[in-house]
Design an enzyme around this catalytic site. Structure first.
Site, PDB file in Angstrom:
ATOM      1  N   ASP A 131       0.464  -0.988   0.375  1.00 21.68           N
ATOM      2  CA  ASP A 131      -0.463   0.353  -0.086  1.00 21.68           C
ATOM      3  C   ASP A 131       1.318   1.579   0.181  1.00 21.68           C
ATOM      4  O   ASP A 131       0.585   2.106   0.954  1.00 21.68           O
ATOM      5  CB  ASP A 131      -0.764  -0.014   1.265  1.00 21.68           C
ATOM      6  N   ASP A 164       0.214   8.987  10.647  1.00 20.13           N
ATOM      7  CA  ASP A 164      -0.935   8.512   9.442  1.00 20.13           C
ATOM      8  C   ASP A 164      -2.883   7.732   9.830  1.00 20.13           C
ATOM      9  O   ASP A 164      -2.981   7.636  10.932  1.00 20.13           O
ATOM     10  CB  ASP A 164      -0.043   7.228   8.629  1.00 20.13           C
ATOM     11  N   GLU A 202      -3.404  13.083  10.352  1.00 15.45           N
ATOM     12  CA  GLU A 202      -3.762  12.744   8.640  1.00 15.45           C
ATOM     13  C   GLU A 202      -5.119  12.513   9.472  1.00 15.45           C
ATOM     14  O   GLU A 202      -5.545  11.567   9.623  1.00 15.45           O
ATOM     15  CB  GLU A 202      -3.244  11.625   8.174  1.00 15.45           C
ATOM     16  N   ARG A 236      -4.342   4.819  -7.257  1.00 17.39           N
ATOM     17  CA  ARG A 236      -3.766   6.124  -6.786  1.00 17.39           C
ATOM     18  C   ARG A 236      -2.540   6.678  -7.755  1.00 17.39           C
ATOM     19  O   ARG A 236      -1.545   7.383  -7.647  1.00 17.39           O
ATOM     20  CB  ARG A 236      -3.411   6.762  -5.628  1.00 17.39           C
TER      21      ARG A 236
HETATM   22  C1  GLC Z   1      -3.688   6.709   4.930  1.00 18.78           C
HETATM   23  C2  GLC Z   1      -2.526   7.448   3.656  1.00 18.78           C
HETATM   24  C3  GLC Z   1      -3.116   6.061   2.638  1.00 18.78           C
HETATM   25  C4  GLC Z   1      -2.809   5.027   2.594  1.00 18.78           C
HETATM   26  C5  GLC Z   1      -3.630   4.706   4.407  1.00 18.78           C
HETATM   27  C6  GLC Z   1      -3.812   3.605   5.378  1.00 18.78           C
HETATM   28  O1  GLC Z   1      -5.126   7.787   4.770  1.00 18.78           O
HETATM   29  O2  GLC Z   1      -2.614   8.721   3.124  1.00 18.78           O
HETATM   30  O3  GLC Z   1      -2.511   6.976   1.285  1.00 18.78           O
HETATM   31  O4  GLC Z   1      -3.495   3.930   2.232  1.00 18.78           O
HETATM   32  O5  GLC Z   1      -3.548   5.780   4.934  1.00 18.78           O
HETATM   33  O6  GLC Z   1      -2.619   3.144   5.712  1.00 18.78           O
END
Ligand code: GLC
Length: 632
Positions: free
Chosen positions: A136, A279, A321, A513
């Site tokens: 990911d 995150d 985030e 993405r």
């Molecule tokens: C956050 C990141 C994203 C990722 C997700 C899972 O949203 O920005 O890219 O897929 O976390 O860790």
């Protein structure tokens, strides 16, 4: 103690004054004592476990002792000037290390380019160990203390952060704390049935409890990874996986998980990281029969992290985030007395910006900017036009309803628009996680492609190309006008368009993405000084704006800001004022020439791009253009 002592210099026989080394024990103790009561209170409230709390306290001191002197000095300086990151000189850039420069050493070699971009904050996208094909984009970490081999080593990271600090560049990294990769040591041992490790995740023998969760927990990746649980045939159990099936949610009810993750956080901070991006933070606490988002315990944990940071490494910043609606985002700042994150993403403004692009109607954006302007000036937002993730249409649909726009048809319009199918659009890009059930889809593309640069280049239309470049620059000018820290996605500074090659890579093909995570085009960047190229056209214009922003105090994050009525639905007006300096920004979101019917009666203004004096009244603005006007 930062007192000055006198030492004897036997060689010269002269008495010279020398600064004594700071008394680190005393400094540490002061910080620890300041936070001890609250730290203990919150920890016990969550875990009621004194021996684990004592262990945590002991380890904090160890991490402090291990922290390098240069970092400690930086901590002291920042502690003495807590507004250091709220100035007008901060400009960020985010990139994947391999796409930007191959590996960490490569990044170090390109620091001069970063400086040339006026950037003093780099976000290194996830670089910790991960399994290719189940990563990911690096957000599935299999070892928090190891750098991906292809990118370098922890030593390289320390060298890089030190080299950055020498140049005054801050380094940001992701701390992916909601989950680990299924290949993390803990996950492997949990899978093998070791109870101690199973307790660090959410394991279930049957689907009974998972099915109750599924009733209230929304889906993050409804198409690419439906559901919130994954069946492990070898273990004969279900495990909670909010994101991809190989990202196992950590159980923060277990104090061992919290403590160990805090140790990982401090270990990484000690490598010289300045900004820790937490995150997916809203997801870290799970509770049956809830949405498992933004629960009160999440805020307790973030507050604990903030205090732990202030005790061990007060020079670092926490960037949360929280990609959600404003009323969910703002609480992550905490309160003035009990702050949580230092910075948060200005996500609603970002999404609303693109809505404005697609509708040429600034009303909602104006409303959104007014909301942000009304927030306490202590709050620092990270502003961006796009990042490594998709753009989700988290808009204020209540207000849009009053404008006659329903949620579902409007989302459909936006997605059609940005794919280039509707509304006289020049955008190019792809949908992301289009959910047939809810009708929801998000969108992926680079800024340049969304502004029409890709289309104009393919159609070899020089006039359209100029218009697209102007639009792209205008959007950046508008973004720089917002309060907080602007962050560019690497490549946007040279107008890089979509990269469709991800479709050929089986590990990436399902995740659109990657369309906007292409490799840095160094060939194009080499022409950054030549304004006749696309790269140079964008680069030179942004360079001028970035220099203006850095030199004008009215751009500090705590300046007064407001929106200005322009009496044209396509023209946005923003004002900024700080200590006698006033700047007005006017931005035309339409493909037609417009007039901003403003009437500022306080005298002459200077066009900050050309230096020409003029009045701030009835300002004619060409299609997709803008003005920065400064009161003289
Ligand atoms: C956050 C990141 C994203 C990722 C997700 C899972 O949203 O920005 O890219 O897929 O976390 O860790």
């Amino acid at each position: 103690m930062r007192n000055v002592v006198k030492t004897d210099n036997t060689k010269t026989d002269k008495v010279i004054t020398k600064k004594a080394a700071p008394d680190y024990e005393e400094i540490y103790q002061g910080r620890f004592d300041k936070h001890y009561d609250e730290l203990k209170w919150l920890y016990m409230e969550l875990y009621d476990n004194s021996s684990m709390f004592e262990e945590l306290c002991d380890r904090l001191k160890l991490f402090y002792d291990q922290r390098g002197d240069a970092l400690k000095r930086q901590d002291d300086a920042r502690e003495a000037q807590p507004d250091w990151y709220k100035q007008n000189d901060m400009l960020g850039m985010m990139f994947y290390i391999d796409n930007f420069a191959g590996n960490m050493k490569g990044v170090e070699q390109h620091l001069d380019y970063i400086e040339k971009c006026n950037v003093n904050y780099i976000h290194l996208m996830p670089f910790l160990d991960t399994t290719e094909g189940k990563s990911d984009g690096g957000y599935a970490v299999s070892d928090f203390r190891k750098v991906q081999e292809k990118l370098g080593t922890m030593e390289d990271l320390e060298k890089l952060t030190a080299a950055c600090h020498k140049k005054g560049i801050n380094v940001c990294m992701d701390f992916v704390m909601n989950h680990t990769s299924e290949d993390h040591q803990w996950a492997k041992r949990a899978r093998a049935g070791e109870k101690e490790y199973m307790d660090r995740y959410f394991f279930y023998d049957s689907f009974d409890i998972p099915s109750i969760y599924e009733q209230t927990v929304p889906q993050v990746f409804p198409t690419t990874a439906p559901g919130n649980f994954t069946w492990l045939p070898d273990a004969g159990r279900f495990v909670m996986t909010t994101f991809y099936p190989y990202q196992w949610d950590l159980n923060y009810r277990n104090p061992r998980v919290f403590n160990e993750m805090m140790y990982n956080f401090l270990y990484l901070a000690n490598r010289g990281i300045d900004i820790i991006r937490i995150d997916a933070v809203p997801y870290i606490w799970k509770e049956l029969r809830t949405s498992c988002r933004n629960l009160p315990q999440v805020h307790t944990i973030v507050r604990l992290m903030r205090m732990i940071g202030e005790i061990v490494c007060p020079g670092i910043l926490l960037l949360g985030e929280v990609v959600m609606e404003p009323e969910k985002v703002v609480p992550y700042f905490g309160t003035v007395e009990k702050p949580e994150c230092h910075m948060l993403y200005n996500v609603t403004t970002m999404a609303t910006t693109w809505h404005t692009v697609a509708t040429r109607d600034v009303r909602l954006l104006k409303k959104q900017l007014d909301i942000v302007s009304g927030l306490p000036k202590e709050y620092v937002f990270l502003n961006y036009l796009r990042c490594h993730d998709d753009i989700g249409w988290g808009l204020d649909y209540g207000t849009l309803w009053q404008y006659g726009m329903g949620e579902r048809p409007h989302k459909e319009y936006l997605n059609n628009y940005f794919q280039g199918y509707a509304g006289n659009s020049n955008s190019r890009g792809e949908l992301y996680n289009s959910d047939p059930v809810t009708g929801d889809a998000r969108f992926c593309a680079t800024t340049a492609s969304m502004c029409g640069i890709e289309k104009a280049e393919t159609e070899e239309d020089p006039e359209a190309l100029q218009r697209a470049i102007r639009f792209d620059v205008m959007l950046h000018a508008y973004m720089f006008m917002q309060s907080g820290i602007p962050v560019l996605y690497s490549g946007d500074e040279i107008g890089q368009t979509n990269d469709y090659s991800y479709k050929d890579d089986p590990n990436k093909a399902a995740d659109s993405r990657y369309i906007h995570r292409g490799k840095m085009d160094w060939k194009a960047a080499a022409a950054a000084d030549d304004p006749s190229t696309v790269a140079g056209g964008v680069f030179q214009s942004l360079d001028q704006l970035e220099k203006i922003r850095k030199s004008e105090k009215a751009f500090v994050s705590y300046a007064a800001t407001w929106t200005i009525e322009t009496w044209d639905q396509s023209v946005l007006g923003i004002g900024r004022y700080y200590q006698g300096e006033k700047i007005i920004g006017l931005f035309n979101f339409s493909e037609h020439d417009k007039t901003a019917w403003i009437n500022e009666t306080d005298g002459l203004y200077e066009d900050m791009l050309t230096g020409k004096k003029r009045e701030a009244r009835g300002v004619d603005i060409p299609a997709y253009s803008f003005y920065y006007l400064k009161k003289v």
